[in-house]
Motif scaffolding. Sequence first.
Motif, short mmCIF file in Angstrom:
data_model
loop_
_atom_site.label_atom_id
_atom_site.label_comp_id
_atom_site.label_asym_id
_atom_site.label_seq_id
_atom_site.Cartn_x
_atom_site.Cartn_y
_atom_site.Cartn_z
N HIS A 110 0.87 -1.18 0.00
CA HIS A 110 0.00 0.00 0.00
C HIS A 110 0.91 1.23 0.00
CE1 HIS A 110 -4.01 -1.86 1.29
NE2 HIS A 110 -3.16 -2.88 1.18
N ARG A 134 1.65 -5.52 3.49
CA ARG A 134 0.58 -6.34 4.06
C ARG A 134 0.63 -7.74 3.45
NH1 ARG A 134 -4.87 -2.88 5.31
NH2 ARG A 134 -3.89 -0.88 5.83
N ILE A 157 1.08 -3.91 -7.32
CA ILE A 157 1.20 -3.82 -5.86
C ILE A 157 1.75 -5.11 -5.24
CG2 ILE A 157 -0.63 -2.10 -5.65
CD1 ILE A 157 -2.52 -4.35 -4.74
#
Length: 365
Positions: free
Chosen positions: A292, A311, A336
Amino acid sequence: MALTIGTATAKRGEIAYGEYFLVQHPVGGADALPVIIAQGKEDGPVFWITAGIHGIEHAGIQVIHKLITSELVEKLHGTIVAIPALNPAGLRTLNRQAYYHAGDPNRLFPDGRAPKTDPDKAPPSALEQAYGRLFEEIKNTASFYFDLHCMSNGSLSFIFRDRILYRKGDESARKRAEEVSIKMDEMAQAYGHTVTADFAVEKYINEKLHRATTAAVAMLAGIPALTAELSSPYTPTPEVVNAGVAGLRNVMRWGGMLGGEMEPITGIKVVDPGFPTHRRSVARVTQSCVVHHLKEPGDLVKVGDPLVEMRDAWGRSLGVLNSEYDGFVISRPTGILYYPGEATMLLAIRDEEPRIGEYPEKYFD
């Protein structure tokens, strides 16, 4: 000024179109570069502009198309030579490189070394030889030069400013490097976009960036040259294209090719941290994760600022990576999902190295 590039011959007050032979195919046919020569009625500098050396970078093509108009030619002092597709094979197949050269096409311009024959190594590819011929055309005719690229999705639209290298002990080469460097700074200021230098000298050479289009032209030909990175690849945004067109017109005003006031650069972020910078890939993840991003392209950052949060697949936090540098965000890689050691952000960080310098000691051996 009489000027012919390939089959295009300049005509005063007109736009001429033609092709420059690039590579012959083994099964017939050939690749050629589209050439546009726009010449004003009055004498002036020769401004070379190229684009499309990486086949996924398309904004520069539209910038050239929008820049060169009959209205511009009416006001023009001097000549524009434009090639909107330096790598037609890559553009056709939407690949960075051409299918007849296994490597980055923007590392094929001359490097200043004397050619060496080695029977156990392949000679320069057909594309490298063709770029060598094109380099000579630029060297013999250009007053200044821009090469148009794209960085990554959502990145800043900015300038990469090459370092200028010269032979140790060659005083005339050092003076020329200083003069070219000053003009490049002036030209970058006129363009009006964010500016950052490329890597430090050792990495610059290791990455073969001294063989990029603008680096070779600046170092070996002594012609001011800059690389413009026009934000996202593939489909360009009108704001980025328009800002690129306005910037190039401003460069022409700087160079005495156009009259009038400098145009404001609108529609894009322009960042100045107050100190010189160079690029560095940062925030390398410590484990496989979903990232993120906590900073956007154009954001100023200081040491200790959070850049990304790691994460796991379920969204549980694995930690935050903070900045080790002062500077600003240039871009973020596409996607990501990251594996250990991969960089998640490109920063422009404080640059304490000179913009000109000597070639490494054994470079010419």
